[in-house]
Design a protein around this motif. Structure first.
Motif, PDB file in Angstrom:
ATOM      1  N   TYR A  21       4.880   2.352   8.467  1.00 37.78           N
ATOM      2  CA  TYR A  21       4.806   3.057   9.746  1.00 37.78           C
ATOM      3  C   TYR A  21       4.208   2.102  10.779  1.00 37.78           C
ATOM      4  N   THR A  80      -4.981   1.057  14.863  1.00 37.50           N
ATOM      5  CA  THR A  80      -4.513   2.362  14.403  1.00 37.50           C
ATOM      6  C   THR A  80      -5.271   2.788  13.147  1.00 37.50           C
ATOM      7  N   ARG A  83      -3.640   7.259   8.395  1.00 34.27           N
ATOM      8  CA  ARG A  83      -3.075   8.592   8.574  1.00 34.27           C
ATOM      9  C   ARG A  83      -3.907   9.602   7.784  1.00 34.27           C
ATOM     10  N   GLU A  86      -4.226   9.609   3.853  1.00 34.03           N
ATOM     11  CA  GLU A  86      -3.740   8.352   3.296  1.00 34.03           C
ATOM     12  C   GLU A  86      -4.832   7.686   2.461  1.00 34.03           C
ATOM     13  N   SER A 186     -12.087   6.775   8.962  1.00 35.39           N
ATOM     14  CA  SER A 186     -10.936   5.976   8.552  1.00 35.39           C
ATOM     15  C   SER A 186     -11.391   4.655   7.951  1.00 35.39           C
TER      16      SER A 186
END
Length: 275
Positions: A21, A80, A83, A86, A186
């Protein structure tokens, strides 16, 4: 060292679309005006980012008379984030070395000639990524100087990462990390979950790095809370020409705990091997 918030923000962003992605990567050039100088490319630790390096990359680039390229890997800093849900696989460090880093170099227009003169400077997970890149692309760099890398998993490594999770979830550590990551969960859980995956206990890249031919400097502190000197000894057994620097009164971050010694060692190493 200066506080990252006090520095002029020269961060740029670039998109990478070659993976599963698309992601946006934050990066910075240091000493960009020195267009003909070789590149020192900085690979951060498992909880790192551009901001967490603070001013050490600039200090080292000035010492080496190099341009610097610093970036935050996907999941970190202002790049980024992961997700939702993830989980990074056991081979997550391989993917960074074999896929993300080459894709970033391509996107920035850094060609074969510049790559052949490039020095990789890596810390912890970033040091491991540097080793994996050097083993896969032996002609695409001048050499590498790495600090506190991992080439296999020791019990003390797992214990240290388990303690880090408790600290993150029960103290102000999470709030402190927010200064360096847009999505702090994250960054933390991407790293922490991957290393605590039971399958990761068998991870070992010692045989893989035997293909490294370029100059290699490896630095570690005797008081490293995440690994013992067995890491350096196994690297030396796999890459006989590796130069080792073992520092006293130094923990897992040699560039912070022993800045002068590290800068001196890297400068002497690069000077010796620069064509």
């Amino acid at each position: 060292m200066t506080d990252p918030a006090a520095s002029i923000d020269t961060t740029r962003f670039i998109g990478l679309n070659g993976g599963a992605y698309p992601v946006r990567i934050e990066y910075q050039w240091l000493n960009a005006e020195q267009a003909d100088a070789p590149i020192a490319l900085f690979l951060h630790e498992g909880l790192g980012s551009i901001a967490l390096w603070k001013d050490w990359p600039q200090m080292l680039c000035d010492r080496l008379n190099c341009r610097g390229l610093v970036y935050s890997r996907p999941g970190y800093g202002r790049s980024t984030p992961r997700r939702p849900g993830e989980q990074w696989p056991v081979e997550f460090l391989h993917r960074q070395a074999h896929d993300v880093l080459p894709a970033l170099l391509d996107a920035l227009g850094i060609g074969a000639e510049e790559r052949s003169r490039m020095w990789l400077i890596g810390h912890s997970d970033g040091g491991t990524i540097a080793l994996l890149y050097a083993s896969a692309f032996p002609e695409a760099l001048a050499g590498l100087a790495i600090m506190a890398p991992h080439v296999f998993v020791e019990p003390m490594t797992v214990e240290g990462i388990e303690k880090a999770r408790i600290t993150y979830e029960t103290t102000s550590f999470k709030d402190k990390l927010r200064a360096y990551h847009d999505d702090v969960d994250s960054a933390f859980y991407g790293w922490n979950d991957a290393w605590l995956n039971p399958a990761f206990l068998h991870w070992d890249i010692t045989e893989e790095i035997t293909s490294i031919r370029q100059p290699l400097l490896v630095i570690q502190g005797y008081d490293d809370e995440y690994a013992s000197m067995l890491q350096l000894d196994k690297i030396k057994s796999a890459v006989d020409h590796a130069q080792l620097v073992k520092l006293t009164q130094c923990r897992h971050s040699p560039h912070r705990d022993a800045t002068n010694e590290v800068n001196d060692a890297i400068a002497a190493f690069v000077r010796t091997h620069q064509s």
